[in-house]
Design an enzyme around this catalytic site. Structure first.
Site, short mmCIF file in Angstrom:
data_model
loop_
_atom_site.label_atom_id
_atom_site.label_comp_id
_atom_site.label_asym_id
_atom_site.label_seq_id
_atom_site.Cartn_x
_atom_site.Cartn_y
_atom_site.Cartn_z
N ASP A 117 -47.21 -30.96 -35.35
CA ASP A 117 -47.48 -30.49 -36.42
C ASP A 117 -48.54 -31.40 -36.86
O ASP A 117 -49.04 -32.48 -36.07
CB ASP A 117 -46.41 -30.81 -37.54
CG ASP A 117 -46.30 -29.72 -38.53
OD1 ASP A 117 -47.40 -29.31 -39.15
OD2 ASP A 117 -45.24 -29.40 -38.98
N TRP A 118 -49.23 -31.10 -38.02
CA TRP A 118 -50.42 -31.59 -38.27
C TRP A 118 -50.35 -33.13 -38.91
O TRP A 118 -49.58 -33.09 -39.74
CB TRP A 118 -51.09 -30.83 -39.43
CG TRP A 118 -51.94 -29.66 -39.23
CD1 TRP A 118 -53.38 -29.39 -39.72
CD2 TRP A 118 -51.98 -28.99 -38.18
NE1 TRP A 118 -53.88 -28.59 -39.05
CE2 TRP A 118 -53.23 -27.93 -38.06
CE3 TRP A 118 -51.03 -28.48 -36.96
CZ2 TRP A 118 -53.63 -26.95 -37.16
CZ3 TRP A 118 -51.21 -27.56 -35.94
CH2 TRP A 118 -52.63 -26.78 -36.14
#
Length: 636
Positions: free
Chosen positions: A338-339
């Site tokens: 994820d970011w």
């Protein structure tokens, strides 16, 4: 159903949908190329494994690690490449210097032709690099009618459908497959080749702010529907090819059981908890996705608490990524984080620390090392390839380990056909995106997905009970939608014959530019709002549409309103069509509706259907009686 779609497309398109490349797509010469030879990786007569191996052998370390990063691609003014800002690298720097070729396309698509032209421009920039590795462009969900853009985009030019909760409410695998096939066509034609979805987390914790993008509370229903979703995006039986959009199933191992319902984007929500010892339930959809051919997986930010696993964020966690996902479940595809796990940043004006939960005191270099050692292949939302180069040069990560991930990432590009033709046809994009047939199916699904929760004295549909002389009091939508139907709107409930209210499910507003997009906190309306609504209910028969991005604890609304509908992403026109019986609601609740916040707080975050005495159970949903009066017959 796909045959029907093709038939309609042929009817609406003035010419065949073909890819038209710019005049040249010629990468610069490499050390192993001559003017009279074509390298193996450029020769489509070789098998993909040979092409990947050849390309990998030609790449520098810097070119390899560039593949391991994916960040946002911003369009510049008037369709140009982004020149960057003081805090953001330019596109030229990301592609030409950092050697990155995976990007998440930013912004709503309101002009499909212009978007396709921009994508071609970006692909041409990639073609001009030494090896000419084409871009893989990804997207968060774009097709759902949404008023919360924190975790997706507005549909723009694309066909507009209900959120995935609405598709779950319809319980129709064939419709999910149709949706995914249509979304695939609209993605493909503008150059999007990777979907940062489906989100298959289970809605076992009603307070969680990202529950609106799930498929509900039931693991088996979620599994049944996401199999069709993946196959629709990727192609028949999930096999990847030139006409596929590769999918990223998230958030492994299931982000539903968030402690106290908070979200792990934020420091106060970093924990994921299993008081019911029910992790296996949350793995069910991921097992179904793997069996269906899922290509990529994304772990969530959270760290597991009270389990056998190390309490660090899932992407840093070798026990989760390697031992559980790869070895126990047999997943062989790409794992993308994820970011923002390495670098502190600012999002919508809000300072956001790196989501390195459990490892907050480590350096950026140490975080990157932990992610690779955990078994991840790509860093989401980051542009720091220099860190990986340093790890290899210092002997902390072997280049063979880098090759393992880069081989997976390059192979996906070859399977998608990007090396043979990365360009799209802007004219075709204009014809296909948002064509009448796709739009009609999306609009129908918005209406059908409505769930009729209560209907006292069969007040709905309103057609037999209202006319152009009826006076309406409205909230939550624009009066122009009423005037377009020659209906009269008044200012106060006291003047009205009927009230129509569109209400967002309760939440407590949070501060911050980014955080404010997340609907969190109490599922009950405040005492003041309850009193205000009760005054309307006691004054005039009231129809309520409660927008269920989370399960609302609203027994007083069910008790006081004449009828209550639940919706999951729909426009005001869809609401009015349902109210007036142009379309009948067919949806069934994809989760329980709790009776109170106390019941939610007493329940276990990881256990489904665990709130005491819910107002309505999973699967509840009424139908309209036929307006003609046939006893027992329902509108379809």
């Amino acid at each position: 159903m796909w045959t029907q779609i093709i038939t309609v497309l042929l009817a609406v398109l003035p010419s065949p949908v073909t890819s038209t490349s710019p005049p040249s797509y010629r990468p610069q010469d490499t050390a192993n190329m001559t003017s009279t030879s074509t390298p193996i990786y450029r020769n489509a007569t070789y098998c993909i494994n040979e092409r990947v191996s050849n390309l990998l052998s030609l790449m520098t370390l810097e070119e390899k690690v560039g593949q391991m990063f994916q960040t946002q691609l911003y369009p510049g003014p008037n369709g140009t490449l982004d020149t960057g800002t003081s805090t953001r690298n330019s596109t030229d720097n990301l592609i030409g210097t950092k050697h990155m070729t995976h990007f998440n396309l930013v912004g709503d698509i309101t002009d499909a032709k212009a978007t396709a032209e921009f994508v071609n421009l970006a692909q041409q920039r990639a073609a001009d690099t030494r090896l000419g590795i084409p871009l893989t462009l990804s997207s968060d969900p774009r097709h759902h009618f949404t008023e919360n853009i924190g975790t997706g985009f507005q549909a723009g030019s694309f066909s507009q459908w209900p959120e995935t909760l609405g598709l779950a409410a319809l319980r129709d695998p064939r419709l999910v497959r149709t949706f995914a096939e249509i979304a695939r066509e609209e993605y493909l034609v503008v150059g999007l080749r990777a979907a940062l979805h489906p989100q298959v987390d289970l809605a076992t914790e009603p307070r969680w702010a990202r529950l609106g993008n799930t498929w509900g509370e039931d693991a088996n229903l979620t599994s049944e529907l996401i199999v069709e979703y993946i196959k629709g995006f990727q192609g028949e039986d999930g096999k990847i090819g030139r006409h596929s959009v590769t999918t990223v199933t998230k958030h492994f191992p299931g982000a539903g059981p968030m402690e106290n319902g908070e979200d792990s984007h934020f420091t106060y929500g970093k924990n994921q908890t299993y008081p019911g010892n029910n992790l296996d339930y949350h793995l069910i959809p991921f097992k179904a996705a793997i069996k269906a051919g899922a290509r990529q997986m994304m772990p969530y930010y959270s760290r597991p608490i009270g389990t056998r696993f190390e309490p660090v964020g899932f992407s840093f966690n070798k026990q989760i990524v390697t031992d559980l996902l790869r070895e126990e479940l047999g997943f062989e595809g790409i794992v993308v984080t994820d970011w923002g796990l390495i670098t502190d940043t600012t999002i919508l004006g809000q300072d956001m620390p790196a989501r390195a939960w459990g490892l907050e005191d480590t350096s950026e270099l140490e975080r990157a090392q932990r992610i690779i050692e955990a078994g991840c292949d790509q860093f989401g939302g980051e542009a720091r390839p220099e860190l990986i180069v340093q790890l290899v040069q210092e002997g902390r990560i072997s280049e063979d380990r880098i090759d393992t991930s880069v081989r997976r990432l390059l192979r996906e590009k070859f399977l998608l056909g990007l090396f043979d033709d990365p360009f799209v046809d802007p004219e075709a994009a204009a014809r296909v995106v948002g064509n009448d047939y796709f739009v009609r199916l999306g609009n129908e699904a918005q209406r059908r997905a409505y769930t009729l929760l209560s209907n006292k004295d069969d007040i709905l549909p309103l057609k037999p009970h209202a006319s152009t002389e009826t006076k309406f009091y409205i909230e939550g939508f624009n009066a122009t939608f009423m005037s377009a139907r020659n209906l009269t709107v008044v200012v106060t409930p006291e003047e009205a014959d009927i009230a129509l209210l569109r209400l967002q499910a309760p939440y407590e507003p949070r501060p911050g530019g980014f955080e404010a997009n997340y609907h969190a906190g109490s599922l009950e309306f405040s005492p003041q709002e309850r009193a205000r609504q009760a005054s309307i209910f006691s004054t005039v028969p009231t129809i309520v549409d409660i927008i269920l991005d989370r399960p609302a604890a609203i027994p007083e609304v069910i008790e006081g309103a004449a009828a209550v509908l639940g919706s999951y992403g729909s426009g005001s026109e869809a609401f009015l069509d349902v109210v007036f019986g142009i379309t009948g609601p067919e949806g069934k609740l994809p989760f329980d509706l709790p009776r109170s916040m106390q019941a939610v707080e007493e329940a276990r975050e990881d256990v489904p259907f665990d709130t005491r005495d819910p107002v309505f159970r999973f699967g509840h949903g009424l139908r309209y009686r036929d307006a003609c009066g046939d006893e027992g017959r329902e509108c379809r």
